[in-house]
Design an enzyme around this catalytic site. Structure first.
Site, short mmCIF file in Angstrom:
data_model
loop_
_atom_site.label_atom_id
_atom_site.label_comp_id
_atom_site.label_asym_id
_atom_site.label_seq_id
_atom_site.Cartn_x
_atom_site.Cartn_y
_atom_site.Cartn_z
N CYS A 18 5.16 4.59 -3.95
CA CYS A 18 5.14 3.85 -5.21
C CYS A 18 4.00 4.34 -6.11
CB CYS A 18 5.00 2.35 -4.94
SG CYS A 18 6.52 1.65 -4.24
N GLN A 65 0.83 -1.21 0.00
CA GLN A 65 0.00 0.00 0.00
C GLN A 65 0.87 1.26 0.00
OE1 GLN A 65 -3.12 0.68 -0.48
NE2 GLN A 65 -3.71 -1.45 -0.74
N SER A 66 2.02 1.21 -0.64
CA SER A 66 2.94 2.36 -0.63
C SER A 66 2.39 3.57 -1.39
CB SER A 66 4.26 1.92 -1.27
OG SER A 66 5.06 3.04 -1.57
N ASN A 67 2.36 4.70 -0.69
CA ASN A 67 1.99 5.97 -1.34
C ASN A 67 3.11 6.42 -2.26
OD1 ASN A 67 -0.46 6.50 0.28
ND2 ASN A 67 1.00 6.58 1.96
#
Ligand SMILES: *Cc1c(COP(=O)(O)O)cnc(C)c1O
Length: 334
Positions: free
Chosen positions: A77, A73-75
């Site tokens: 990325c 759930q990386s912002n």
């Protein structure tokens, strides 16, 4: 000091708003907010400011592919994927997760934005990243490596500039915040945001304190990391600032169940900001940092006459991650 060239991507300056309802409900100091959740680039967030500098460097290096890494759930990325699309570059993301992961939140958006996903396990992430980078290079795709969180001496420039932006807003008699805040409080993780704010504070002779709320690591670990980033960036940009670890102001009291685990602290903060101010926080970073801020206020950590600026760093797409959406309204916040 001259910052490197940047690519204009972000919607700047971001607004400063007063959180009057929340401040009076808590009965403590005046709270303000800096809306870096509104920086643009596929729902915004703090990585946009770093990416302006990283993207300029990538183009300067004749890159054709941006590659980076993060959690499922990386912002960071998701924003890197959006940045690549905007610049006409390919994007490869090494995500910690499995290929059968639920297609929701930031992960859904990264795919929608056209990123190619490579999955890795937490322990082998950096090896997989290096292997993937080499593979891209060998096949002539001219990769440019953006480190975890975009936190290197190039990306950090985004938050040096952010601090300068804040001071210009205040000196220009911003309609809500006319004097420098006594405290700037925000979520700190890979450390680039805090390193940039600290360097910017020194350059602008900011009189207040820069306080990072750790979302994942102990104060000791994060202090060492941030001091190193500050040192490298100061050297790179020729800023005569020297730092010792204890200059880095970190509170690690709010790690709860660990990285990304939504607890009562985060749920209360998310619900209070939403109901009293109409502002959405995210479950992983800003929910935890705001929860910490509220707890510090309740414990009388600040003076009643202090002005506190909560720096919103974004992250809202994670609200719609399958792992979180069902928990946000559970007891006692139904
Ligand atoms: C990455 C991120 C942070 C942490 O910023 P760092 O520069 O990595 O310390 C905080 N909030 C959100 C929403 C983020 O995505």
């Amino acid at each position: 000091m001259i910052l490197q060239p940047k690519k204009n991507i972000a919607h700047l300056p971001t607004r400063i708003e007063a959180l009057q309802n929340l401040s009076s409900w808590l009965g403590g100091p005046r709270i303000y907010i800096k809306r870096d959740d509104q920086t643009g680039l596929a729902f915004g967030g703090n990585k946009t400011r770093k990416l302006e500098y990283l993207a300029a460097d990538a183009l300067n290096c004749k890159a054709r592919t941006l590659i980076t890494t993060g959690a499922l759930q990386s912002n960071h990325c998701r924003q890197t994927a959006a940045c690549s699309a905007q610049l006409g570059l390919d994007c490869v993301l090494v995500l910690v997760g499995k290929s059968d992961a639920d297609l929701s939140g930031n992960y859904l958006l990264s795919k929608l934005l056209g990123a190619e996903i490579v999955f890795a396990e937490a322990g082998t992430r950096d090896t997989v990243l290096a292997e993937t980078y080499n593979r891209l290079e060998e096949s002539g795709r001219q990769p440019y490596l953006i480190p975890y969180g975009g936190s290197n001496s190039i990306g950090v420039a985004g938050y040096i500039e952010a601090m300068q932006e804040l001071m210009v807003q205040i000196q220009g008699k911003n309609e809500v915040l006319k004097e420098p805040p006594d405290w700037i409080v925000f979520a700190s993780s890979s450390g680039g945001t805090q390193a940039g704010l600290m360097l910017g504070a020194w350059i602008t002779e900011f009189s207040g304190e820069v306080l990072g709320i750790s979302v994942e690591e102990s104060s000791e670990t994060l202090r060492v990391r941030i001091a190193k980033i500050v040192e490298e960036t100061a050297k790179f940009l020729d800023i005569p600032y020297s730092i010792i670890d204890s200059d880095v102001n970190i509170d690690d009291s709010y790690l709860g169940g660990g990285y990304g685990v939504l607890g009562v602290l985060e749920r209360e903060a998310i619900n209070l900001f939403a109901r009293y101010e109409g502002i959405l926080l995210d479950p992983v970073y800003t929910g935890r940092a705001a929860g910490g801020l509220i707890d510090l206020i309740r414990h009388g950590f600040f003076l009643n006459e202090d002005r506190i600026l909560f720096w919103h760093t974004g992250g809202q797409p994670a609200i719609f991650a399958d792992a979180y959406q069902s928990q946000l309204l559970s007891q006692p916040f139904q």
